[in-house]
Design an enzyme around this catalytic site. Structure first.
Site, mmCIF file in Angstrom:
data_model
loop_
_atom_site.group_PDB
_atom_site.id
_atom_site.type_symbol
_atom_site.label_atom_id
_atom_site.label_comp_id
_atom_site.label_asym_id
_atom_site.label_seq_id
_atom_site.Cartn_x
_atom_site.Cartn_y
_atom_site.Cartn_z
ATOM 1 N N SER A 1 0.810 -1.211 0.000
ATOM 2 C CA SER A 1 0.000 0.000 0.000
ATOM 3 C C SER A 1 0.849 1.269 0.000
ATOM 4 O O SER A 1 1.703 1.408 -0.869
ATOM 5 C CB SER A 1 -0.941 -0.052 1.204
ATOM 6 O OG SER A 1 -2.073 0.690 0.922
ATOM 7 N N TRP B 1 -10.036 0.491 -5.411
ATOM 8 C CA TRP B 1 -9.466 1.800 -5.035
ATOM 9 C C TRP B 1 -8.034 1.917 -5.569
ATOM 10 O O TRP B 1 -7.587 2.984 -5.968
ATOM 11 C CB TRP B 1 -9.503 1.908 -3.505
ATOM 12 C CG TRP B 1 -9.064 3.196 -2.892
ATOM 13 C CD1 TRP B 1 -8.059 3.358 -2.001
ATOM 14 C CD2 TRP B 1 -9.660 4.501 -3.053
ATOM 15 N NE1 TRP B 1 -7.964 4.680 -1.605
ATOM 16 C CE2 TRP B 1 -8.939 5.389 -2.238
ATOM 17 C CE3 TRP B 1 -10.716 4.998 -3.816
ATOM 18 C CZ2 TRP B 1 -9.240 6.756 -2.158
ATOM 19 C CZ3 TRP B 1 -11.014 6.369 -3.740
ATOM 20 C CH2 TRP B 1 -10.280 7.211 -2.920
ATOM 21 N N HIS C 1 -7.731 -5.628 -0.087
ATOM 22 C CA HIS C 1 -6.472 -4.911 0.095
ATOM 23 C C HIS C 1 -5.719 -5.534 1.279
ATOM 24 O O HIS C 1 -6.242 -5.600 2.375
ATOM 25 C CB HIS C 1 -6.875 -3.466 0.416
ATOM 26 C CG HIS C 1 -5.757 -2.500 0.447
ATOM 27 N ND1 HIS C 1 -5.086 -2.096 -0.678
ATOM 28 C CD2 HIS C 1 -5.205 -1.822 1.484
ATOM 29 C CE1 HIS C 1 -4.176 -1.201 -0.343
ATOM 30 N NE2 HIS C 1 -4.217 -1.029 0.960
#
Ligand code: GTR
Length: 454
Positions: A291, A382, A433
């Site tokens: 991330s 996203w 995620h």
């Protein structure tokens, strides 16, 4: 059977045959489909939660990517030498100027390493554990970071090692009670964190699958990103910025380094340490990040070619995903929510991605000729999985110019079907995620191909 029952039975049979047919059609569709597509339900749900965000391919605006093999002045790049001496430095400079900022290039004078812990029988004899304080100025009150290192105890020669920054402190990656508890500021969403400080309850709460990595013959090194710069916008008052900032008339410049750059700089300082440690194979270090820390591992790999393998896990906007697609998180969104991550110049492209002189495929290209791996997750729209894939695909011409295999697939692979044919690896896995066991397995497989036996 009365007429009513007969009608009900017929309706039931019709319903059953319809569902079977549609289920069959669906299976056939899935079988003939050769590449991943986001599921309609996931796109719809994401749109409901963020209606102003693009989650459908048909809504992606038209965009043109800068060609990695054409210089800003229009000259074609036709040789490896031209790539190395002209185009690569040009791209690196564009990223420094417009995206991540400009960290001090050289290793700081006076920097010291202090091994404050060494246990050759850690984890019940499985590992050698070392903890090292890197003091950047060598002064007792100067900023510092702690590197936690585990190497397989059975190793007979220097060990190829994965290095990654962690989100909440070194003590979170394993319950080993000997790991020093981080004493700095920690985001309050960290587990067991009270008033932004770690407690004993934080230990091992972000377990990093250490034993399996050691069993595959790799070392693991990790640093808390907050040692370098706490992940909060405070005008760059804490962390390494105030000590090394290059102020002009007392002010930070629009391309001054920001937080991601400081984190990447810290990874380079860890590399400085690895070069001094005979038990670590510093020529075979893989830098990995998830991330925001995946954005960081990419930038670290681009700006410091000592990293032999670069891995981005779900890094998304400002990481592996193309900015110009504006799918999922956009430049404006990221600069608004996290104003401290990128340099001030990057904010000029809020809502104006088409004006960006770079895009993230050029960041991937900066890894060449080294191997690079990018991974996405199918529920993580996203982070724009397709945009992450397209960065890899559009970096490929540079590998080909150098005479190396790149990704070697035309379109996105199917779910859970990793591509590891050349120097660019990619997968999209089922799930949200996160950095999972599955992801680690692919990274180690890829590392086996590129780091071991070289
Ligand atoms: C999100 C951010 C992403 C990603 C993520 C993370 O809030 O929008 O760019 O970096 O955080 O780091 O977990």
């Amino acid at each position: 059977m009365n007429i009513k029952n007969l009608l009900t039975l017929t309706a039931c049979l019709m319903f059953l045959s319809f569902t079977t047919i549609s289920a069959l059609a669906q299976t056939q569709e899935t079988k003939s489909q050769k590449s991943w597509q986001p599921s309609r339900e996931v796109s719809d749900a994401a749109t409901r939660s963020r209606p102003d965000t693009i989650y459908y391919e048909r809504k992606v605006p038209e965009y043109t990517l800068p060609n990695p093999l054409v210089m800003a002045n229009g000259t074609k790049v036709v040789s490896t030498k031209m790539w190395r001496t002209k185009r690569r430095p040009e791209i690196l400079e564009l990223f420094r100027k417009y995206v991540y900022g400009r960290a001090p290039i050289n290793r700081p004078k006076g920097m010291t390493f202090k091994v404050f812990d060494l246990d050759r029988k850690a984890l019940n004899g499985l590992a050698v554990r070392r903890q090292v304080t890197v003091n950047f100025t060598g002064k007792p009150d100067g900023p510092s970071m702690d590197i936690l290192i585990y190497l397989p105890a059975a190793a007979k020669k220097p060990v190829p090692t994965f290095v990654f920054l962690n989100f909440y402190g070194n003590h979170t990656i394993h319950p080993d009670p000997a790991i020093k508890l981080s004493s700095g500021w920690i985001p309050k969403r960290g587990r067991g964190v009270i008033d932004h400080r770690a407690t004993e309850k934080s230990r091992g709460r972000n377990y990093a699958r250490l034993e399996r990595i050691l069993a595959r013959g790799y070392g693991l090194a990790t640093i808390y990103c907050g040692d370098l710069d706490p992940d909060v916008h405070d005008g760059f008052q804490n962390g390494v910025h105030p000590v090394f900032d290059n102020l002009i008339d007392g002010k930070r410049s629009p391309d001054a380094w920001a937080t991601i750059d400081a984190w990447a700089w810290g990874l380079s300082r860890a590399m400085d340490y690895f070069e001094s440690d005979d038990e670590i194979d510093h020529k075979h270090i893989a830098v990995l990040g998830h991330s925001r820390l995946g954005k960081t591992s990419l930038w670290a790999g681009a700006s410091d070619e000592r990293f032999a393998l670069v891995i981005s896990n779900n890094s998304g906007c400002g990481g592996a995903a193309l900015s110009k697609r504006q799918f999922g998180e956009t430049v404006k969104r990221i600069n608004t929510n996290f104003p401290h991550w990128f340099c001030d110049n990057f904010k000029k492209f809020n809502g104006k991605e088409n004006l960006l002189p770079v895009d993230q495929h050029l960041l991937i290209a900066l890894m060449a000729p080294r191997p690079v791996y990018v991974a996405s997750a199918d529920k993580d729209l996203w982070a724009d999985p397709r945009g992450e894939f397209l960065s890899c695909k559009n970096a490929e011409p540079v590998y080909h110019l150098i005479g190396l295999k790149g990704l070697e697939v035309e379109d996105m692979p199917l779910l859970d079907s990793p591509v590891q044919k050349g120097k660019i690896g990619y997968h999209i896995r089922t799930g949200k995620h996160g950095l999972t066991e599955y992801d680690w397995q692919q990274y180690m497989d890829f590392a086996d191909k590129h780091l071991k036996g070289h």
